[in-house]
Design a protein around this motif. Structure first.
Motif, short mmCIF file in Angstrom:
data_model
loop_
_atom_site.label_atom_id
_atom_site.label_comp_id
_atom_site.label_asym_id
_atom_site.label_seq_id
_atom_site.Cartn_x
_atom_site.Cartn_y
_atom_site.Cartn_z
N GLN A 8 36.50 14.15 104.36
CA GLN A 8 37.32 14.96 103.46
C GLN A 8 38.72 15.09 104.05
N SER A 42 28.58 25.13 105.54
CA SER A 42 29.21 24.82 104.26
C SER A 42 28.15 24.51 103.21
N ASN A 43 28.63 24.27 102.00
CA ASN A 43 27.72 23.85 100.94
C ASN A 43 27.82 22.34 100.75
N ASP A 45 29.32 20.66 98.67
CA ASP A 45 30.66 20.21 98.29
C ASP A 45 31.65 20.30 99.44
N GLU A 47 32.55 23.11 100.89
CA GLU A 47 33.24 24.40 100.86
C GLU A 47 32.60 25.30 101.92
N LYS A 49 31.04 28.24 103.75
CA LYS A 49 30.29 29.43 103.33
C LYS A 49 30.57 30.62 104.21
N TRP A 51 33.24 31.72 107.58
CA TRP A 51 34.35 31.30 108.43
C TRP A 51 34.11 31.57 109.91
#
Length: 90
Positions: A8, A42-43, A45, A47, A49, A51
């Motif tokens: 990413q 994270s998920n 995608d 993103e 979940k 921090w």
């Protein structure tokens, strides 16, 4: 064992999503203070979940983001495999 799902990269951002089949972890490379890689839950995608970093390593002599990311995830996999991960990292 966490394996790569997808890269990413967006401009200066160097992030790679990994999964062990049940959980997802986003590995993020930063050189704001010192080159370091931080892992976040994270998920699917990518993103984040939560921090709060789940693991990380400094890479003072590494300027190659992907190499640093794979090194850190490799260390994380070994620590999990050895059952020596206590939820904290130095």
């Amino acid at each position: 064992m966490f394996n790569i799902v997808r890269v990413q990269e967006e401009g200066e951002r160097n992030r790679i999503l990994f999964s062990n089949g049940d959980e997802y972890v986003l590995a993020s490379y930063s050189k704001v203070f010192n080159p370091e890689v931080l892992l976040f839950k994270s998920n699917v995608d990518g993103e984040i979940k939560d921090w709060i970093e789940i693991f990380g390593e400094k890479h003072e002599h590494s300027t190659e983001p992907r190499k640093a990311i794979f090194s850190t995830v490799g260390t994380y996999n070994r620590v999990l495999e050895d059952n020596s991960y206590n939820g904290a990292w130095a």
